[in-house]
Design an enzyme around this catalytic site. Structure first.
Site, PDB file in Angstrom:
ATOM      1  CE  LYS A  77      -7.142   3.449   3.420  1.00  0.00           C
ATOM      2  NZ  LYS A  77      -6.552   2.392   2.578  1.00  0.00           N
TER       3      LYS A  77
ATOM      4  N   GLY B 180      -8.121   3.567  -0.870  1.00  0.00           N
ATOM      5  CA  GLY B 180      -7.959   2.521  -1.867  1.00  0.00           C
ATOM      6  C   GLY B 180      -6.853   1.557  -1.466  1.00  0.00           C
TER       7      GLY B 180
ATOM      8  CB  ALA C 272       3.201   2.967   3.411  1.00  0.00           C
TER       9      ALA C 272
ATOM     10  CE  LYS D 207      -8.691  -0.689   4.825  1.00  0.00           C
ATOM     11  NZ  LYS D 207      -7.273  -0.781   5.193  1.00  0.00           N
TER      12      LYS D 207
ATOM     13  CB  VAL E  67      -2.900   2.859  15.594  1.00  0.00           C
ATOM     14  CG1 VAL E  67      -4.404   2.671  15.717  1.00  0.00           C
ATOM     15  CG2 VAL E  67      -2.405   3.875  16.616  1.00  0.00           C
TER      16      VAL E  67
END
Length: 338
Positions: free
Chosen positions: A110, A141, A145, A196, A284
């Protein structure tokens, strides 16, 4: 039906997805360039640098040899930070060429590439020759995790222009707690996934400063508006942004302490310096880099993104968060539908 899957990237998300695929009955080999991490996963079934206190299936095996991981794999899943996509894709292209193999490529990354502003699927297609990739599917989505690891009910999207390949991924991952929907809007899915993270940094910063529910709701809602504006400017379907890879991912990332972007924003709101936040995070923080790419891209496309611009000023120009908020609130009054 058992599939052979190679998962490239053994961070929190990559390793948890690999573990879930094993539990779904698939033959999975997890690749990491870190031999010590591989040895620990194979010997102790743990990955403490990324998933503390989680034990992986003993049927999940890892390797530091990409060729070993990919050989015979019908599906190759890339789950690495955006800045590493090209390097890994180039290596994967060479491995697939050496094997004379074509695989379905998918990714769960992402972000946007710095300077080129390319989406992950665009980078993958540029680096992997068509004869070695059947297609590129995006998995995106609201799916931390940590939540998937404990089998929290989760719904995500598999996006691909070829819906048959999206449906293949849908069947590969779906089980009684992880439900996959399909979408043919790759552009929208990837822009929603990347942008986002910017809003999540802002949401964390607001809470770090002591703001409450009203402020967070305003930020998320208006953040979604500018995410949609930029995505639509590149041809995305506006409906995608009210789906799982849009508002769904935005809500979970901007409200959860499991989000490293939210945690980074919270620390900034508490007065820590960006360099220290990045150093202390240990992983990151995609939103920091995406903010710069999205800000520059919005200027090139002349798309209004005031929240992104404000965060860019905070992260890259040394502006105080309180000043940025004040400037956002004092802008010219306008229509919500603009």
């Amino acid at each position: 039906m058992t599939e052979k899957v190679a998962v490239l990237g053994a961070g929190s998300w990559g390793s948890v997805l690999a573990n879930m695929l094993v539990e779904n009955g698939h033959d999975v080999l997890l690749w990491s360039r870190d031999q010590d991490q591989v040895d620990q996963l194979n010997r102790e079934h743990v990955n403490p640098a990324y998933m503390k206190d989680f034990t992986y299936s003993s049927d999940l095996h890892a390797t530091a040899d990409m060729k070993e991981a990919v050989a015979g794999a019908d599906v190759v899943l890339i789950v690495i930070p955006t800045k590493g996509i090209r390097e890994v894709a180039k290596k994967l292209n060479a491995v697939l060429a050496d094997l004379g193999q074509q695989s379905l490529i998918m990714h769960a990354t992402k972000g946007l590439e710095q300077n080129t502003y390319k989406r992950p699927s665009e980078m993958i297609k540029e680096e992997i020759a068509p004869e070695y990739r059947r297609d590129v599917v995006v998995l995106s989505g609201p799916s931390h995790a940590e939540s998937v690891a404990i089998k929290d009910v989760t719904a995500v999207t598999a996006a691909c222009a070829n819906l048959a390949d999206a449906q293949k991924v849908q069947k590969l991952f779906s089980n009684d707690y992880f439900r996959v929907y399909t979408n043919d809007d790759v552009i929208g899915a990837e822009f929603g996934a990347a942008l986002k993270n910017i809003i999540a940094i802002g949401a964390g910063a607001l809470q770090g400063l002591g703001y409450h529910d009203n402020a967070r709701a305003a930020l998320i809602t208006r953040g979604l508006a500018e995410i949609r504006r930029l995505g639509v400017a590149f041809g995305a379907n506006p409906m995608t942004f009210i789906g799982l890879s849009g508002v769904g991912d935005l809500i979970v990332t901007a409200t959860s302490k499991n989000s490293r972007n939210w945690r980074a924003g919270y620390q900034l709101g508490q007065g820590q310096q960006l360099d220290d936040v990045i150093k202390n995070m240990g992983m990151v923080i995609e939103g920091v880099y995406t903010t710069k790419a999205a800000y520059e891209l919005s200027k090139k496309r002349q798309v209004k993104m005031p929240i992104t611009e404000a965060l860019y000023q905070v992260l890259y120009q040394g502006e105080s968060i309180k000043t940025a908020i004040s400037q956002l609130m004092s802008r010219d009054l306008t229509s919500e539908m603009e």
